[in-house]
Design a protein around this motif. Structure first.
Motif, PDB file in Angstrom:
ATOM      1  N   PHE A 186       1.357 -18.127   1.079  1.00 59.47           N
ATOM      2  CA  PHE A 186       2.803 -18.245   1.244  1.00 59.47           C
ATOM      3  C   PHE A 186       3.454 -18.472  -0.127  1.00 59.47           C
ATOM      4  CE2 PHE A 186       0.631 -19.554   5.031  1.00 59.47           C
ATOM      5  CZ  PHE A 186       1.376 -19.042   6.074  1.00 59.47           C
ATOM      6  N   ASN A 187       4.573 -17.788  -0.363  1.00 57.40           N
ATOM      7  CA  ASN A 187       5.289 -17.889  -1.637  1.00 57.40           C
ATOM      8  C   ASN A 187       4.401 -17.473  -2.811  1.00 57.40           C
ATOM      9  OD1 ASN A 187       7.591 -18.904  -0.318  1.00 57.40           O
ATOM     10  ND2 ASN A 187       6.867 -21.021  -0.510  1.00 57.40           N
ATOM     11  N   CYS A 188       3.922 -16.255  -2.769  1.00 57.66           N
ATOM     12  CA  CYS A 188       3.076 -15.724  -3.842  1.00 57.66           C
ATOM     13  C   CYS A 188       3.962 -15.027  -4.867  1.00 57.66           C
ATOM     14  CB  CYS A 188       2.056 -14.739  -3.281  1.00 57.66           C
ATOM     15  SG  CYS A 188       1.005 -15.427  -1.985  1.00 57.66           S
ATOM     16  N   ARG A 189       3.924 -15.517  -6.105  1.00 66.68           N
ATOM     17  CA  ARG A 189       4.783 -14.966  -7.155  1.00 66.68           C
ATOM     18  C   ARG A 189       3.967 -14.648  -8.398  1.00 66.68           C
ATOM     19  NH1 ARG A 189       7.432 -18.870  -9.174  1.00 66.68           N
ATOM     20  NH2 ARG A 189       6.577 -20.549  -7.899  1.00 66.68           N
ATOM     21  N   SER A 190       4.413 -13.637  -9.133  1.00 76.71           N
ATOM     22  CA  SER A 190       3.887 -13.414 -10.481  1.00 76.71           C
ATOM     23  C   SER A 190       4.339 -14.552 -11.378  1.00 76.71           C
ATOM     24  CB  SER A 190       4.396 -12.079 -11.044  1.00 76.71           C
ATOM     25  OG  SER A 190       3.923 -10.992 -10.289  1.00 76.71           O
ATOM     26  N   GLU A 191       3.566 -14.804 -12.423  1.00 73.60           N
ATOM     27  CA  GLU A 191       3.931 -15.888 -13.326  1.00 73.60           C
ATOM     28  C   GLU A 191       5.095 -15.526 -14.226  1.00 73.60           C
ATOM     29  OE1 GLU A 191       0.156 -16.527 -15.109  1.00 73.60           O
ATOM     30  OE2 GLU A 191      -0.737 -17.153 -13.197  1.00 73.60           O
ATOM     31  N   LEU A 192       5.299 -14.240 -14.456  1.00 76.66           N
ATOM     32  CA  LEU A 192       6.472 -13.786 -15.189  1.00 76.66           C
ATOM     33  C   LEU A 192       7.603 -13.505 -14.208  1.00 76.66           C
ATOM     34  CD1 LEU A 192       4.844 -11.334 -17.760  1.00 76.66           C
ATOM     35  CD2 LEU A 192       5.519 -13.713 -18.114  1.00 76.66           C
ATOM     36  N   ALA A 193       8.808 -13.817 -14.616  1.00 80.03           N
ATOM     37  CA  ALA A 193       9.973 -13.635 -13.735  1.00 80.03           C
ATOM     38  C   ALA A 193      10.464 -12.191 -13.803  1.00 80.03           C
ATOM     39  CB  ALA A 193      11.073 -14.610 -14.131  1.00 80.03           C
ATOM     40  N   GLY A 194      11.666 -11.966 -13.305  1.00 83.67           N
ATOM     41  CA  GLY A 194      12.281 -10.653 -13.367  1.00 83.67           C
ATOM     42  C   GLY A 194      11.812  -9.742 -12.253  1.00 83.67           C
ATOM     43  N   SER A 195      11.390  -8.543 -12.611  1.00 82.70           N
ATOM     44  CA  SER A 195      11.073  -7.526 -11.607  1.00 82.70           C
ATOM     45  C   SER A 195       9.621  -7.561 -11.156  1.00 82.70           C
ATOM     46  CB  SER A 195      11.397  -6.138 -12.172  1.00 82.70           C
ATOM     47  OG  SER A 195      10.593  -5.873 -13.310  1.00 82.70           O
ATOM     48  N   ARG A 196       8.871  -8.561 -11.553  1.00 82.99           N
ATOM     49  CA  ARG A 196       7.453  -8.620 -11.207  1.00 82.99           C
ATOM     50  C   ARG A 196       7.256  -8.902  -9.721  1.00 82.99           C
ATOM     51  NH1 ARG A 196       5.509  -5.932 -15.493  1.00 82.99           N
ATOM     52  NH2 ARG A 196       6.157  -6.909 -17.441  1.00 82.99           N
ATOM     53  N   GLY A 197       6.069  -8.570  -9.226  1.00 81.94           N
ATOM     54  CA  GLY A 197       5.797  -8.634  -7.803  1.00 81.94           C
ATOM     55  C   GLY A 197       5.792 -10.038  -7.230  1.00 81.94           C
ATOM     56  N   ARG A 198       6.232 -10.139  -5.984  1.00 79.97           N
ATOM     57  CA  ARG A 198       6.205 -11.391  -5.247  1.00 79.97           C
ATOM     58  C   ARG A 198       6.275 -11.075  -3.757  1.00 79.97           C
ATOM     59  NH1 ARG A 198      10.474 -10.894  -8.749  1.00 79.97           N
ATOM     60  NH2 ARG A 198      12.613 -11.001  -7.972  1.00 79.97           N
ATOM     61  N   VAL A 199       5.705 -11.963  -2.936  1.00 83.16           N
ATOM     62  CA  VAL A 199       5.707 -11.743  -1.492  1.00 83.16           C
ATOM     63  C   VAL A 199       5.695 -13.104  -0.800  1.00 83.16           C
ATOM     64  CG1 VAL A 199       3.165 -11.530  -1.349  1.00 83.16           C
ATOM     65  CG2 VAL A 199       4.628 -10.484   0.407  1.00 83.16           C
ATOM     66  N   ARG A 200       6.518 -13.262   0.229  1.00 80.80           N
ATOM     67  CA  ARG A 200       6.643 -14.546   0.921  1.00 80.80           C
ATOM     68  C   ARG A 200       5.387 -14.891   1.727  1.00 80.80           C
ATOM     69  NH1 ARG A 200      10.232 -18.414  -0.723  1.00 80.80           N
ATOM     70  NH2 ARG A 200      12.132 -17.379  -1.461  1.00 80.80           N
ATOM     71  N   ILE A 201       4.863 -13.932   2.481  1.00 84.33           N
ATOM     72  CA  ILE A 201       3.621 -14.155   3.227  1.00 84.33           C
ATOM     73  C   ILE A 201       2.748 -12.934   2.976  1.00 84.33           C
ATOM     74  CG2 ILE A 201       2.567 -14.767   5.431  1.00 84.33           C
ATOM     75  CD1 ILE A 201       5.325 -15.475   6.501  1.00 84.33           C
ATOM     76  N   GLY A 202       1.695 -13.089   2.191  1.00 88.44           N
ATOM     77  CA  GLY A 202       0.884 -11.922   1.883  1.00 88.44           C
ATOM     78  C   GLY A 202      -0.018 -12.146   0.698  1.00 88.44           C
ATOM     79  N   ILE A 203      -0.242 -11.056  -0.054  1.00 86.36           N
ATOM     80  CA  ILE A 203      -1.159 -11.073  -1.187  1.00 86.36           C
ATOM     81  C   ILE A 203      -0.611 -10.190  -2.298  1.00 86.36           C
ATOM     82  CG2 ILE A 203      -2.546  -9.207  -0.173  1.00 86.36           C
ATOM     83  CD1 ILE A 203      -5.004 -10.529  -1.506  1.00 86.36           C
ATOM     84  N   LEU A 204      -0.861 -10.605  -3.555  1.00 85.14           N
ATOM     85  CA  LEU A 204      -0.462  -9.845  -4.735  1.00 85.14           C
ATOM     86  C   LEU A 204      -1.676  -9.220  -5.405  1.00 85.14           C
ATOM     87  CD1 LEU A 204       2.012 -12.301  -6.538  1.00 85.14           C
ATOM     88  CD2 LEU A 204       2.614 -10.347  -5.099  1.00 85.14           C
ATOM     89  N   GLY A 205      -1.449  -8.098  -6.099  1.00 89.41           N
ATOM     90  CA  GLY A 205      -2.474  -7.474  -6.925  1.00 89.41           C
ATOM     91  C   GLY A 205      -1.925  -7.152  -8.291  1.00 89.41           C
ATOM     92  N   ASN A 206      -2.813  -7.130  -9.295  1.00 92.29           N
ATOM     93  CA  ASN A 206      -2.417  -6.809 -10.663  1.00 92.29           C
ATOM     94  C   ASN A 206      -3.514  -5.978 -11.318  1.00 92.29           C
ATOM     95  OD1 ASN A 206      -0.823  -6.784 -12.951  1.00 92.29           O
ATOM     96  ND2 ASN A 206      -1.445  -8.818 -13.658  1.00 92.29           N
ATOM     97  N   ASN A 207      -3.136  -5.084 -12.215  1.00 96.10           N
ATOM     98  CA  ASN A 207      -4.150  -4.307 -12.930  1.00 96.10           C
ATOM     99  C   ASN A 207      -4.782  -5.107 -14.058  1.00 96.10           C
ATOM    100  OD1 ASN A 207      -1.551  -4.100 -14.165  1.00 96.10           O
ATOM    101  ND2 ASN A 207      -2.310  -2.474 -15.497  1.00 96.10           N
ATOM    102  N   GLU A 208      -4.072  -6.093 -14.568  1.00 98.17           N
ATOM    103  CA  GLU A 208      -4.618  -6.981 -15.599  1.00 98.17           C
ATOM    104  C   GLU A 208      -5.324  -8.151 -14.934  1.00 98.17           C
ATOM    105  OE1 GLU A 208      -1.243  -6.236 -19.001  1.00 98.17           O
ATOM    106  OE2 GLU A 208      -0.757  -7.512 -17.289  1.00 98.17           O
ATOM    107  N   ASN A 209      -6.199  -8.806 -15.678  1.00 97.66           N
ATOM    108  CA  ASN A 209      -7.028  -9.858 -15.103  1.00 97.66           C
ATOM    109  C   ASN A 209      -6.290 -11.195 -15.070  1.00 97.66           C
ATOM    110  OD1 ASN A 209      -9.324 -10.889 -13.893  1.00 97.66           O
ATOM    111  ND2 ASN A 209     -10.289 -11.420 -15.852  1.00 97.66           N
ATOM    112  N   ASN A 210      -5.093 -11.189 -14.477  1.00 93.57           N
ATOM    113  CA  ASN A 210      -4.280 -12.398 -14.328  1.00 93.57           C
ATOM    114  C   ASN A 210      -3.214 -12.120 -13.278  1.00 93.57           C
ATOM    115  OD1 ASN A 210      -1.937 -11.126 -15.655  1.00 93.57           O
ATOM    116  ND2 ASN A 210      -3.137 -11.345 -17.544  1.00 93.57           N
ATOM    117  N   CYS A 211      -2.335 -13.100 -13.053  1.00 90.61           N
ATOM    118  CA  CYS A 211      -1.246 -12.933 -12.078  1.00 90.61           C
ATOM    119  C   CYS A 211       0.116 -12.949 -12.757  1.00 90.61           C
ATOM    120  CB  CYS A 211      -1.323 -14.036 -11.025  1.00 90.61           C
ATOM    121  SG  CYS A 211      -2.710 -13.868  -9.869  1.00 90.61           S
ATOM    122  N   LYS A 212       0.158 -12.595 -14.025  1.00 90.06           N
ATOM    123  CA  LYS A 212       1.419 -12.664 -14.756  1.00 90.06           C
ATOM    124  C   LYS A 212       2.393 -11.565 -14.361  1.00 90.06           C
ATOM    125  CE  LYS A 212      -0.374 -14.963 -18.897  1.00 90.06           C
ATOM    126  NZ  LYS A 212      -0.560 -14.857 -20.364  1.00 90.06           N
TER     127      LYS A 212
END
Length: 261
Positions: A186-212
């Motif tokens: 719940f409340n999954c956000r990228s560590e960088l703000a702006g247009s980066r991915g976020r989802v209220r209930i779910g899962i995030l993915g990134n091509n880099e080895n972090n969640c930024k």
């Protein structure tokens, strides 16, 4: 609408009974042969041996009066419906953290978005997600106690789950995610703000080895301003993935139903 509802009835009856979905009924029903019961949630209503799934009146202890919601078998209480074609419930919408209802009369299991009074009044230990994508309906149960969904969402704090990316990907057919980050719950956000991915209930993915700077998400209440997939920011429920995702670029729109018990 009737065709959609009829399909949803058939689909819900076909889903595994392990989470109490089997036995769904499309009509407005209360206990047979008696006046409508008012109870704190669908879970207490379901203790009645004559209980039937459908639209019921409940009155949680924090509510001053009764209101209607949809009850599934085994006591699941509907709290909201999200249509991925609308931006009403995008991640940054104020509706996630306030006590305002939206279409509170739309309590049936159709495609009309709604946020019910049960969103901010019903305490729970589990959350049931149903995502309808085309003609496919899939489910996922999350163990997460809270005083209400509003309480869980209002401070924007991440509440993790540990289901794993494979389980989340079963919610949406032909889904895709970038391979790294995998921040879920719940409340999954990228560590960088702006247009980066976020989802209220779910899962995030990134091509880099972090969640930024996640470029992909799957679930309900999502947003990403994805340069790899223009236009995906208008999808708020389903799956958006690009920039090296494991099953290619995706912008899959779903209808999401959130239940608690």
């Amino acid at each position: 609408m009737l065709q959609t509802l009829f399909f949803l009835v058939l689909s819900l009856n076909a889903v595994s009974a392990s989470h109490g979905i089997r036995g769904f009924a499309p009509k407005n029903k209360t206990s047979i042969g008696r006046a409508p019961r008012i109870n704190h949630s669908c879970l207490t209503l379901a203790l009645d041996p004559q209980f039937q799934p459908g639209i019921h009146s409940i009155q949680p202890s924090t509510s001053s009066s009764a209101f209607s919601t949809y009850c599934l078998a085994d006591g699941w209480t509907l709290i909201m419906k999200v249509n991925g074609n609308s931006i009403k419930f995008t991640y940054d919408s104020s509706l996630w953290g306030d006590s305002q209802v939206y279409n509170p009369e739309k309590v049936d299991l159709d495609d009309t978005e709604a946020k019910l009074e049960s969103y901010y009044t019903v305490p729970f230990d589990e959350v049931l997600l149903l995502l309808k994508t085309g003609e496919t309906l899939n489910e996922l149960v999350l163990d997460q106690p809270a005083a209400s969904m509003k309480d869980l969402m209002s401070n924007d704090e991440h509440h993790p789950t540990d289901l794993g990316r494979s389980a989340w990907k079963t919610l949406v057919p032909d889904s895709s995610l970038q391979r790294n980050c995998n921040r879920e719950g719940f409340n999954c956000r990228s560590e960088l703000a702006g247009s980066r991915g976020r989802v209220r209930i779910g899962i995030l993915g990134n091509n880099e080895n972090n969640c930024k700077s996640a470029d992909s998400w799957l679930g309900i209440g999502g947003f990403v301003g994805n340069q790899c997939l223009p236009g995906a920011s208008n999808n708020t429920c389903g799956n958006v993935a690009a920039c090296g995702a494991d099953n290619g670029n995706k912008n899959i729109v779903s209808i999401g139903y959130v239940f608690v018990r």
